[in-house]
Scaffold this motif. Sequence first.
Motif, PDB file in Angstrom:
ATOM      1  N   LEU A  77      -7.348 -24.018 -15.041  1.00  0.00           N
ATOM      2  CA  LEU A  77      -6.895 -23.728 -13.684  1.00  0.00           C
ATOM      3  C   LEU A  77      -7.038 -22.222 -13.474  1.00  0.00           C
ATOM      4  CD1 LEU A  77      -5.331 -24.023 -10.988  1.00  0.00           C
ATOM      5  CD2 LEU A  77      -3.221 -23.990 -12.313  1.00  0.00           C
ATOM      6  N   SER A  78      -7.904 -21.833 -12.537  1.00  0.00           N
ATOM      7  CA  SER A  78      -8.056 -20.403 -12.244  1.00  0.00           C
ATOM      8  C   SER A  78      -7.346 -20.082 -10.931  1.00  0.00           C
ATOM      9  CB  SER A  78      -9.533 -20.046 -12.122  1.00  0.00           C
ATOM     10  OG  SER A  78     -10.098 -20.693 -11.006  1.00  0.00           O
ATOM     11  N   ARG A  79      -6.803 -18.884 -10.874  1.00  0.00           N
ATOM     12  CA  ARG A  79      -6.172 -18.415  -9.632  1.00  0.00           C
ATOM     13  C   ARG A  79      -6.526 -16.967  -9.393  1.00  0.00           C
ATOM     14  NH1 ARG A  79      -0.253 -20.964 -10.502  1.00  0.00           N
ATOM     15  NH2 ARG A  79      -0.656 -19.919 -12.484  1.00  0.00           N
ATOM     16  N   CYS A  80      -6.772 -16.647  -8.151  1.00  0.00           N
ATOM     17  CA  CYS A  80      -7.098 -15.264  -7.812  1.00  0.00           C
ATOM     18  C   CYS A  80      -6.469 -14.940  -6.465  1.00  0.00           C
ATOM     19  CB  CYS A  80      -8.629 -15.116  -7.736  1.00  0.00           C
ATOM     20  SG  CYS A  80      -9.163 -13.464  -7.247  1.00  0.00           S
ATOM     21  N   GLU A  81      -5.783 -13.821  -6.400  1.00  0.00           N
ATOM     22  CA  GLU A  81      -5.251 -13.381  -5.113  1.00  0.00           C
ATOM     23  C   GLU A  81      -5.609 -11.924  -4.897  1.00  0.00           C
ATOM     24  OE1 GLU A  81      -1.116 -14.340  -3.379  1.00  0.00           O
ATOM     25  OE2 GLU A  81      -1.107 -12.161  -3.689  1.00  0.00           O
ATOM     26  N   ILE A  82      -6.201 -11.646  -3.740  1.00  0.00           N
ATOM     27  CA  ILE A  82      -6.580 -10.276  -3.385  1.00  0.00           C
ATOM     28  C   ILE A  82      -5.887  -9.917  -2.076  1.00  0.00           C
ATOM     29  CG2 ILE A  82      -8.522  -8.702  -3.021  1.00  0.00           C
ATOM     30  CD1 ILE A  82     -10.366 -10.660  -4.358  1.00  0.00           C
ATOM     31  N   ARG A  83      -5.231  -8.759  -2.072  1.00  0.00           N
ATOM     32  CA  ARG A  83      -4.563  -8.296  -0.853  1.00  0.00           C
ATOM     33  C   ARG A  83      -5.203  -6.998  -0.380  1.00  0.00           C
ATOM     34  NH1 ARG A  83       1.137 -10.029  -0.034  1.00  0.00           N
ATOM     35  NH2 ARG A  83       1.350 -11.877  -1.381  1.00  0.00           N
ATOM     36  N   PHE A  84      -5.489  -6.955   0.907  1.00  0.00           N
ATOM     37  CA  PHE A  84      -6.033  -5.748   1.520  1.00  0.00           C
ATOM     38  C   PHE A  84      -5.081  -5.256   2.614  1.00  0.00           C
ATOM     39  CE2 PHE A  84      -9.707  -8.380   0.322  1.00  0.00           C
ATOM     40  CZ  PHE A  84     -10.514  -7.483  -0.362  1.00  0.00           C
ATOM     41  N   GLU A  85      -5.147  -3.953   2.870  1.00  0.00           N
ATOM     42  CA  GLU A  85      -4.538  -3.414   4.097  1.00  0.00           C
ATOM     43  C   GLU A  85      -5.701  -2.991   4.989  1.00  0.00           C
ATOM     44  OE1 GLU A  85      -1.622  -3.248   5.400  1.00  0.00           O
ATOM     45  OE2 GLU A  85      -0.514  -4.045   3.670  1.00  0.00           O
ATOM     46  N   ILE A  86      -5.900  -3.698   6.049  1.00  0.00           N
ATOM     47  CA  ILE A  86      -7.054  -3.454   6.909  1.00  0.00           C
ATOM     48  C   ILE A  86      -6.650  -2.525   8.052  1.00  0.00           C
ATOM     49  CG2 ILE A  86      -8.798  -4.559   8.357  1.00  0.00           C
ATOM     50  CD1 ILE A  86      -9.045  -5.513   5.510  1.00  0.00           C
ATOM     51  N   ILE A  87      -7.459  -1.490   8.269  1.00  0.00           N
ATOM     52  CA  ILE A  87      -7.162  -0.537   9.353  1.00  0.00           C
ATOM     53  C   ILE A  87      -7.836  -0.987  10.654  1.00  0.00           C
ATOM     54  CG2 ILE A  87      -7.330   1.895  10.085  1.00  0.00           C
ATOM     55  CD1 ILE A  87      -5.646   1.365   7.518  1.00  0.00           C
ATOM     56  N   ALA A  88      -9.144  -1.216  10.573  1.00  0.00           N
ATOM     57  CA  ALA A  88      -9.893  -1.662  11.752  1.00  0.00           C
ATOM     58  C   ALA A  88     -10.573  -2.984  11.404  1.00  0.00           C
ATOM     59  CB  ALA A  88     -10.942  -0.612  12.110  1.00  0.00           C
ATOM     60  N   PRO A  89     -10.878  -3.811  12.409  1.00  0.00           N
ATOM     61  CA  PRO A  89     -11.524  -5.100  12.122  1.00  0.00           C
ATOM     62  C   PRO A  89     -12.725  -4.888  11.204  1.00  0.00           C
ATOM     63  CG  PRO A  89     -11.029  -4.954  14.453  1.00  0.00           C
ATOM     64  CD  PRO A  89     -10.680  -3.605  13.853  1.00  0.00           C
ATOM     65  N   THR A  90     -12.799  -5.641  10.117  1.00  0.00           N
ATOM     66  CA  THR A  90     -13.770  -5.396   9.059  1.00  0.00           C
ATOM     67  C   THR A  90     -14.520  -6.672   8.697  1.00  0.00           C
ATOM     68  OG1 THR A  90     -12.295  -3.711   8.139  1.00  0.00           O
ATOM     69  CG2 THR A  90     -14.014  -4.578   6.670  1.00  0.00           C
ATOM     70  N   PRO A  91     -15.843  -6.681   8.929  1.00  0.00           N
ATOM     71  CA  PRO A  91     -16.615  -7.858   8.488  1.00  0.00           C
ATOM     72  C   PRO A  91     -16.647  -7.898   6.969  1.00  0.00           C
ATOM     73  CG  PRO A  91     -17.973  -6.336   9.815  1.00  0.00           C
ATOM     74  CD  PRO A  91     -16.677  -5.647   9.554  1.00  0.00           C
ATOM     75  N   LEU A  92     -16.409  -9.055   6.404  1.00  0.00           N
ATOM     76  CA  LEU A  92     -16.365  -9.213   4.951  1.00  0.00           C
ATOM     77  C   LEU A  92     -17.237 -10.391   4.552  1.00  0.00           C
ATOM     78  CD1 LEU A  92     -12.606  -8.933   3.886  1.00  0.00           C
ATOM     79  CD2 LEU A  92     -14.489  -7.571   2.977  1.00  0.00           C
ATOM     80  N   ILE A  93     -17.886 -10.253   3.418  1.00  0.00           N
ATOM     81  CA  ILE A  93     -18.505 -11.418   2.796  1.00  0.00           C
ATOM     82  C   ILE A  93     -17.852 -11.605   1.442  1.00  0.00           C
ATOM     83  CG2 ILE A  93     -20.634 -12.442   1.923  1.00  0.00           C
ATOM     84  CD1 ILE A  93     -22.109 -11.064   4.118  1.00  0.00           C
TER      85      ILE A  93
END
Lengths: 267, 267, 267, 267
Positions: free
Chosen positions: C6-22
């Motif tokens: 069982l794998s788990r991954c959590e990533i948290r960002f603080e976004i300043i301006a709308p940001t395209p992500l892949i």
Amino acid sequence: MNMWLLSRCEIRFEIIAPTPLILMLRPRNTAHQWISRESYIIKPNVPVMEFIDEYGNHCQRLVAPPGQFIVRTSAVVQTERDILVSSGAPFDEIQNLPNSVLTYMLPSRYCESDRFVELAHQIVEDITPGYDQVAAINQWLQNNIAFNPDSPYFQMSAVEVNQAQQGVCRDLAHLGIALCRALCIPTRMVVGYLYGLEPMDLHAWFEAYVGGRWHTFDPTQSEPRGGRIVVAYGHDAADVAVFNQFGPALPPVSMSVAVELLNKAPE
Amino acid sequence: MNMWLLSRCEIRFEIIAPTPLILMLRPRNTAHQWISRESYIIKPNVPVMEFIDEYGNHCQRLVAPPGQFIVRTSAVVQTERDILVSSGAPFDEIQNLPNSVLTYMLPSRYCESDRFVELAHQIVEDITPGYDQVAAINQWLQNNIAFNPDSPYFQMSAVEVNQAQQGVCRDLAHLGIALCRALCIPTRMVVGYLYGLEPMDLHAWFEAYVGGRWHTFDPTQSEPRGGRIVVAYGHDAADVAVFNQFGPALPPVSMSVAVELLNKAPE
Amino acid sequence: MNMWLLSRCEIRFEIIAPTPLILMLRPRNTAHQWISRESYIIKPNVPVMEFIDEYGNHCQRLVAPPGQFIVRTSAVVQTERDILVSSGAPFDEIQNLPNSVLTYMLPSRYCESDRFVELAHQIVEDITPGYDQVAAINQWLQNNIAFNPDSPYFQMSAVEVNQAQQGVCRDLAHLGIALCRALCIPTRMVVGYLYGLEPMDLHAWFEAYVGGRWHTFDPTQSEPRGGRIVVAYGHDAADVAVFNQFGPALPPVSMSVAVELLNKAPE
Amino acid sequence: MNMWLLSRCEIRFEIIAPTPLILMLRPRNTAHQWISRESYIIKPNVPVMEFIDEYGNHCQRLVAPPGQFIVRTSAVVQTERDILVSSGAPFDEIQNLPNSVLTYMLPSRYCESDRFVELAHQIVEDITPGYDQVAAINQWLQNNIAFNPDSPYFQMSAVEVNQAQQGVCRDLAHLGIALCRALCIPTRMVVGYLYGLEPMDLHAWFEAYVGGRWHTFDPTQSEPRGGRIVVAYGHDAADVAVFNQFGPALPPVSMSVAVELLNKAPE
């Protein structure tokens, strides 16, 4: 042993209104043929977009303008003088087939393989699964379905070909494909040229996947013959129309095909 | 306005031991060019396998035998007399880009775009995002990096080109690509022919995706010029080597390239 | 022998301006792993488009809105307890390689294999071409390049890793890939999870194509170890960033990864 | 407006001899749905290979062992509460269609569009080409072909459905597809789940490409309804069998399907 062939095809249309066309007239390089020279002339010289379809065929899109419209192609191709005969080559267990050939076990517009399970098993009764089954089906076609290049029937499916007991090359191929698929043998339609075909024309035959590779079968010929140029592959004729105008039928005014043997490689 | 070009390329090798080769010498049909005639001669006439790579390029695989080995190709191609100049065409927001162009924003072997963020922004300061930025980068290359077809440097990456301040066509293209990608503009390498190039040779330039389509840029030319034949696309020269022998360098004994203007369409 | 992880991954960002992500955080089914359960949560719940890239990776496109942005994935995966060790498996002659692996012999952004021909040959001197060469390179990395998960260097290429003589997992993988490709062995980057990794984190290693199949190598581990979950394949880290924001760096506020062994199959 | 659905499907087989199966039971991410959670359990836990077919569907290959064999899937999916109704959206001229949709104008096994040119034109007489034509065909199906989930007929093609004047969901879809393709409108089969379907089961409907995008049509429903989860696309049912055993029919012992509305996004 290889041989060099020169194929030529000219199709003339009389176009009434601007007509979107998709052509499939560029032979493709395969493991067994090499296109060394090629010419593709369209008159008048309208813009053409080429794309490669999901079968790897080269397709040409254009809008034919009103008036006389001519497509003229030729190719110098190195191909095999003899086709591989692999008597005894085994049936490939479904779980071992490459993903890419699975689609060729499905029924298709002109090959209702789901309707041929009984007949296919009758034809191959007692025959070792694999190449020999396909050879038996090919022989059965030669014995039972007349190859009639002037067949009066139009766009028959395998069920209809089996009833008519005659057909053009594509009809025999469709019935052969349907019978092989009914045995879970991946089988595909081929459109192309055959050196020495009588009467000369564009030709259709089929390939069956047995013993780990595609094998060529042609129910219109009494012996296995090489000298073939593959133009396109598909499930059946629906996928490999050499011209497709999507709409009212557009019969060519004329169509001429020639295949010559060259006595040496092009320089 | 279109024009008809005849390209010819001949490469001669002296092969010591059997050498697997991958060639990329067949021009491809694109939205802006149409291959009407083509010839691809290999001497001696060894078996060739052709496949289409992940960029849509036609690749020819073979094993060159010891002795003289010659590859001779020619093509008659309809292409654009002028390339599209779209001053003011806007930057495409990343979220609106087609999936297929995203890969052309990534850094690659010879285009370390991640190292050019600062320089790229300096060059395009105050310029409207989009086509005009790429044009400014192209102009900056012309002003700052000498196009030297006899550049003594070998296989430089963009970082090295920027230090050397000179390079062959592929070097200038690599630096242009790295700078555009640093601005999040998808940019790809092109290998092909340019009518009127001095001295005549195979050529390299780049295309940037702005305003919803690919645009051609060539830092070796002082004016936007058409008369191009595209042979292959890729991230950079690593993807589009016209011959790749994977192993010890295999410099051709000779290589000749010619591009002629035809005064009418082929018949 | 297989095992369930069982794998788990959590990533948290603080976004300043709308940001395209892949994002590339969805493990893929392969010949050697089966994803039985999966969860992919994005908060806030913005629209996501998923596509499959040219390497077969599952990529998620979205625009992260300003504020806290969380990506949380988990998967229950059946994978191999031990990786295949094929001592003596032979080098595949280039002419026999499948078309699809050829691209993994090319140099790439972080793996300048063209610069490692000499070193690679020194390392594998007298070793039978094939698996044993890759094993020797892997051993050389363990002996010569320190695995330092806290390496102060950022985004080094193989040339730089070789100078720094230390690196994080991706750095060691890059150098291993460059060395193998310098021997004409197709080699690719893998990003994923490794059960028991210390300290636990997302992980990177490489696969080399020898003896007709891909083999796993991990220069950060002293013994061959299974318990791996593949998330993505590529030429190098440029192709397989688990998040790519195309623009100013976007360091996560936090990132947590866990891999647990399950004692039975999911029901 | 979006909604969150939980779909569940369990299929039980009694297997006599080891049986190769291809399953298509994993919903796919599309522009209009997002799979946030998924579970795919196979009992007993045999090896599974997953591949993506030419339509982008996720296919699972395995060999079912003798005895009870269970496939149990579930998914938490964000989808559209309402489907787009685009009255008046124009017919797309063939020359402007994307290459990828051209194949959906061809006739296929269960959709003999070449036999429906006359009927299709009768139905849409005087109606503006495009969306409104498809809507008229959909309405004609509701008026003329009874949706009978207990239809006694098996695997009918469009020609046969038109004669029977009744059918299950897939039969109505096949006739709708054949009629649309007869008007040169690209049309594809969809297999999936519909929230609120009575009686609950796996469902089939069709999508037509008009006004530059795919639109959903469902002749089994009196009003346009959202709440759909797409599992697979294809030309017709031949391409999108949720299980395909290639050989003697393998009727499941039982099959249960459920779709629940969730009142909030998964955490």
